[in-house]
Design a protein around this motif. Structure first.
Motif, PDB file in Angstrom:
ATOM      1  N   LEU A 276       0.819  -1.214   0.000  1.00 15.49           N
ATOM      2  CA  LEU A 276       0.000   0.000   0.000  1.00 15.49           C
ATOM      3  C   LEU A 276       0.852   1.264   0.000  1.00 15.49           C
ATOM      4  O   LEU A 276       0.366   2.342   0.330  1.00 15.49           O
ATOM      5  CB  LEU A 276      -0.936   0.009   1.216  1.00 15.49           C
ATOM      6  N   TYR A 277       2.121   1.144  -0.380  1.00 15.08           N
ATOM      7  CA  TYR A 277       3.044   2.274  -0.352  1.00 15.08           C
ATOM      8  C   TYR A 277       2.596   3.349  -1.336  1.00 15.08           C
ATOM      9  O   TYR A 277       2.410   3.100  -2.526  1.00 15.08           O
ATOM     10  CB  TYR A 277       4.445   1.777  -0.703  1.00 15.08           C
ATOM     11  N   HIS A 278       2.379   4.552  -0.829  1.00 17.86           N
ATOM     12  CA  HIS A 278       1.980   5.721  -1.628  1.00 17.86           C
ATOM     13  C   HIS A 278       0.622   5.528  -2.309  1.00 17.86           C
ATOM     14  O   HIS A 278       0.394   6.069  -3.396  1.00 17.86           O
ATOM     15  CB  HIS A 278       3.035   6.040  -2.692  1.00 17.86           C
ATOM     16  N   LEU A 279      -0.286   4.790  -1.695  1.00 20.76           N
ATOM     17  CA  LEU A 279      -1.616   4.587  -2.262  1.00 20.76           C
ATOM     18  C   LEU A 279      -2.651   5.309  -1.416  1.00 20.76           C
ATOM     19  O   LEU A 279      -2.542   5.349  -0.189  1.00 20.76           O
ATOM     20  CB  LEU A 279      -1.962   3.095  -2.332  1.00 20.76           C
ATOM     21  N   ASP A 280      -3.677   5.855  -2.081  1.00 20.01           N
ATOM     22  CA  ASP A 280      -4.776   6.460  -1.350  1.00 20.01           C
ATOM     23  C   ASP A 280      -5.704   5.370  -0.827  1.00 20.01           C
ATOM     24  O   ASP A 280      -5.504   4.177  -1.074  1.00 20.01           O
ATOM     25  CB  ASP A 280      -5.537   7.451  -2.224  1.00 20.01           C
ATOM     26  N   SER A 281      -6.739   5.763  -0.110  1.00 23.84           N
ATOM     27  CA  SER A 281      -7.599   4.792   0.553  1.00 23.84           C
ATOM     28  C   SER A 281      -8.337   3.900  -0.441  1.00 23.84           C
ATOM     29  O   SER A 281      -8.469   2.686  -0.229  1.00 23.84           O
ATOM     30  CB  SER A 281      -8.611   5.515   1.455  1.00 23.84           C
ATOM     31  N   VAL A 282      -8.797   4.484  -1.551  1.00 26.49           N
ATOM     32  CA  VAL A 282      -9.521   3.688  -2.542  1.00 26.49           C
ATOM     33  C   VAL A 282      -8.576   2.705  -3.231  1.00 26.49           C
ATOM     34  O   VAL A 282      -8.890   1.517  -3.389  1.00 26.49           O
ATOM     35  CB  VAL A 282     -10.198   4.611  -3.572  1.00 26.49           C
ATOM     36  N   SER A 283      -7.406   3.180  -3.641  1.00 30.81           N
ATOM     37  CA  SER A 283      -6.436   2.299  -4.282  1.00 30.81           C
ATOM     38  C   SER A 283      -5.951   1.219  -3.325  1.00 30.81           C
ATOM     39  O   SER A 283      -5.711   0.076  -3.736  1.00 30.81           O
ATOM     40  CB  SER A 283      -5.250   3.117  -4.803  1.00 30.81           C
ATOM     41  N   TYR A 306       2.329  -0.599   7.050  1.00 29.04           N
ATOM     42  CA  TYR A 306       2.507   0.373   8.132  1.00 29.04           C
ATOM     43  C   TYR A 306       1.187   0.711   8.796  1.00 29.04           C
ATOM     44  O   TYR A 306       1.070   0.735  10.014  1.00 29.04           O
ATOM     45  CB  TYR A 306       3.162   1.644   7.586  1.00 29.04           C
ATOM     46  N   GLN A 307       0.168   0.937   8.000  1.00 31.97           N
ATOM     47  CA  GLN A 307      -1.118   1.371   8.532  1.00 31.97           C
ATOM     48  C   GLN A 307      -2.194   1.014   7.521  1.00 31.97           C
ATOM     49  O   GLN A 307      -1.938   0.943   6.319  1.00 31.97           O
ATOM     50  CB  GLN A 307      -1.109   2.882   8.787  1.00 31.97           C
ATOM     51  N   SER A 308      -3.389   0.761   7.994  1.00 23.36           N
ATOM     52  CA  SER A 308      -4.472   0.390   7.089  1.00 23.36           C
ATOM     53  C   SER A 308      -5.789   0.901   7.642  1.00 23.36           C
ATOM     54  O   SER A 308      -5.922   1.197   8.830  1.00 23.36           O
ATOM     55  CB  SER A 308      -4.527  -1.132   6.921  1.00 23.36           C
TER      56      SER A 308
END
Length: 728
Positions: A276-283, A306-308
């Protein structure tokens, strides 16, 4: 213990709306609670070990070819305390069912410790006595704050630790302590280099050609399966995008392309560093749903995060929570909520579980606490930030070590390692000749599309040749024009060589692509260098022949076809040597700014010692004559061009006497009277072109062998007795 109890009570009181998971059953639209027992059923496939101590349920669908064996793992003790209502999971997108199944593999690690070499010895522990496991068909996430050891643990499991790290402990694949062969696993880096001038399907197809042996139809099938698995069907014929393109794929789609590249090998285990590196919530949600769909085919997924969000958190099967290298919990995701509640840190009802976990174990929050103590918040929004994270970490670690969850992990590891399962076999590789041909063809396609690095450079060379040619046009062939003609040839060779620095970004990009592919053993040093050379020859020949013709006829050099061909061939070899020099410097620096700075200084020194401003025989012997003038390729190129122009020529001096071309150049430039000297200079240029690429080969090969040695040493090391004072 009094301090720990007071901190826990303080935190509990600050979260007035907090309650244990048992007392706060959310509504059915919550994502992170699934049907009872759904997380208890890791999927095992036909090539996975058939454990005798586990109950096996066999469900045969129509057709029977893709049957799934669901092996029931022991239930976490903390999980039985959770009030599990009938809360359905959200359905996957339409078309999520993948026909092809993957033979998964189980992985277990025991007492895994990773140390980093300090000033004297391997003393700094990054990962400390970690235990865990992962089943086929499940997603296991390694979560923790920055610098907690997530990526190090992931690399240790995949056998990809750097040379400065050393691993102790045991890693079992299907119950066997061994390293994973080629093709059995895939590893996706946090940041990967993609080729922006290729479409998604082209990029994956060339990756399949590099990775897989066998027939083309099988490779096309593997590419289409990877595109379907990562939901890239709508983007398959779209350019990935990059430096030379304004538009392309977004970050989420590019990330899925990176994962699809590893899926071409159909690995048993897939390791992903920060998907999820450098991804927005939808992506991020789309990425995790896609990975969940991939896991349902049987692949074992292990990744760091790291965080979700709450929705993403609900898709995980197991979680390994790290802080400062210590394992604070390993088990089912819902059991982790219960673990925090038992330790005195229940998750507030309106807070994401991952946010709550990181809030409790991230020591960076201590600085916020200190800042809040010195700054009065009038509205009271920061009044709840009063928990000492160091105390929370000690509490959670102590609670986990003495809990039944840790005992259940050890029991499962014993069961997984009690019986050896099937060994993973290598899937074979493409031959070196095949890789050279593929890399050559791919590079040719890239050059034909990247106008910024190649076609624009051709235009600049033509423009420079036009400028120099028009400035020095109409010189004639008199004796008085010799000095001016020598200056024109010198400027043409020197300035065009200096302009080749514009190819630094393209060379650096090629090196980054090679490093990315070689890290997963998709390419090879020899294949990369030979393919890069063969693919550059047509473009460099076009560049050299076009600019040579413009300069040759504008300046008015001797009208002879053989002399024209030698001029073009000499300049072509000069460009080839210069490309090798650029590649060598770029391989050392791997940075655009420093590569350009170093190359500019190298060219300035070579131009000064090339013999125009002062004849080489008159240069100071130390440094300038030896070795600079003999290392500068400008010297041999200009000497050959001048000998080609003035060999056999004569100039009348008065009505009786005449001077040869060698005598006319004697006081202007240092050339040889031998008629074969120009071919000797051309041979030296060829040897220099080969020499620079041999230096690059040694440089890259040394790096590759160093990486391979670190992988083998990390897999073969055993756990020693390390004193407690070595802990961070």
């Amino acid at each position: 213990m009094e301090e720990i109890q007071s901190q826990s009570d303080n935190y509990r009181s600050s979260s007035s709306s907090a309650s244990s998971p048992a007392s706060r059953v959310p509504s059915s639209n919550f994502f992170y609670l699934r049907k009872p027992g759904a997380f208890r059923q890791p999927i095992s496939f036909e090539d996975s070990p058939d454990w005798e101590d586990t109950d096996i349920e066999v469900k045969v669908d129509e057709g029977g070819a893709d049957s799934i064996n669901a092996a029931t793992a022991p239930v976490s003790p903390s999980l039985s305390k959770i009030n599990s209502g009938s809360l359905p999971s959200p359905p996957l997108p339409e078309g999520a069912n993948v026909a092809r199944k993957t033979a998964g593999a189980s992985i277990a690690w025991k007492d895994l410790t990773v140390t980093i070499k300090g000033k004297r010895k391997y003393s700094d522990k990054i990962v400390k006595s970690s235990n865990g496991y992962a089943f086929p068909g499940t997603m296991t996430v390694i979560m923790g704050p920055a610098k907690s050891g997530k990526s190090t643990l992931l690399r240790a499991l995949a056998g990809r630790l750097p040379d400065s790290a050393r691993m102790y402990g045991e890693v079992f694949i299907n119950g066997v302590k061994s390293h994973m062969p080629y093709g059995a696993y895939g590893f996706v880096e946090r940041e990967s280099t993609l080729i922006g001038s290729l479409t998604v399907r082209e990029y994956l197809y060339y990756s399949a050609l590099l990775q897989l042996p066998g027939f083309l139809c099988k490779k096309r099938s593997a590419v289409e399966d990877a595109i379907h698995a990562m939901s890239l069907g709508d983007y398959a014929n779209k350019l990935i995008g990059g430096h030379c393109y304004m538009k392309g794929l977004c970050s989420g789609e590019r990330r899925r392309v990176t994962i699809a590249r590893e899926l071409v090998m159909r690995p048993h285990i897939l390791f992903i560093d920060e998907p999820l590196y450098h991804l927005d919530s939808v992506s991020a949600l789309l990425m995790m749903v896609t990975l969940k769909k991939l896991a349902s085919t049987g692949c074992t997924l292990i990744f760091t995060i790291y965080q979700s969000s709450t929705e993403v958190f609900g898709l995980f099967d197991r979680i390994c929570l790290l802080s400062n290298g210590n394992t604070l919990f390993f088990g089912e995701t819902l059991a982790c909520l219960q673990h925090f509640s038992n330790a005195g840190f229940p998750c507030p009802i309106m807070q994401s579980p991952s946010d709550h976990f990181l809030r409790a174990i991230n020591t960076d929050f201590d600085r916020i606490i200190a800042m809040c103590k010195n700054w009065q918040d009038d509205h009271g929004e920061l009044s709840s930030v009063n928990m000492d994270t160091a105390v929370a970490i000690r509490t959670l670690e102590a609670t986990y070590r003495s809990s039944a969850d840790a005992a259940a992990v050890e029991t499962m590891i014993l069961e997984l390692t009690d019986k050896e399962g099937p060994l993973l076999r290598s899937k074979g590789r493409a031959s070196c000749c095949t890789k050279i041909a593929i890399l050559t063809w791919r590079s040719l396609l890239i050059m034909s599309r990247e106008w910024k690095y190649y076609w624009l450079r051709l235009i600049i060379y033509m423009f420079l040749a036009l400028c120099i040619g028009t400035v020095f046009s109409g010189l004639g062939h008199s004796l008085s024009s010799v000095v001016t003609r020598v200056g024109a040839i010198f400027l043409f060779v020197s300035f065009t060589s200096l302009l080749s620095i514009a190819g630094v970004p393209a060379q650096l990009k090629d090196i980054k692509i090679f490093i990315c592919e070689e890290a997963n053993q998709h390419s090879g040093t020899l294949a990369f260098l030979v393919g890069q050379l063969l693919s550059s020859i047509p473009f460099l020949f076009l560049l050299s022949i076009s600019s040579s013709l413009v300069f040759y006829f504008l300046v008015g050099l001797r009208d002879d076809f053989s002399l024209l061909m030698y001029f073009s061939l000499n300049f072509f070899m000069c460009v080839i040597v210069n490309e090798g020099l650029v590649l060598f410097v770029a391989s050392i620096c791997r940075n655009t700014f420093w590569s350009i700075i170093i190359l500019v200084n190298i060219h300035i020194v070579m131009i000064l010692s090339a013999g125009l401003f002062r004849v080489r025989s008159a240069l100071p012997r130390l440094v300038w004559m030896y070795p600079t003038s003999y290392v500068a390729f400008h010297t041999y190129s200009i000497q050959g061009l001048l000998e080609n122009e003035y060999s056999g020529a004569s100039f009348a001096v008065g009505q009786v006497r005449s001077l040869s071309g060698y005598q006319a150049l004697q006081n202007v430039y240092d050339v040889s009277a031998d008629s074969n000297s120009k071919w000797e200079n051309l041979l030296i240029l060829v040897l220099m072109a080969v020499g620079y690429r041999l230096l690059v080969f040694v440089l890259l090969q040394f790096r590759v062998r160093k990486a391979l040695f670190s992988r083998c040493s990390s897999c073969c090391s055993k756990k020693p007795t390390i004193p407690d004072k070595a802990f961070l």
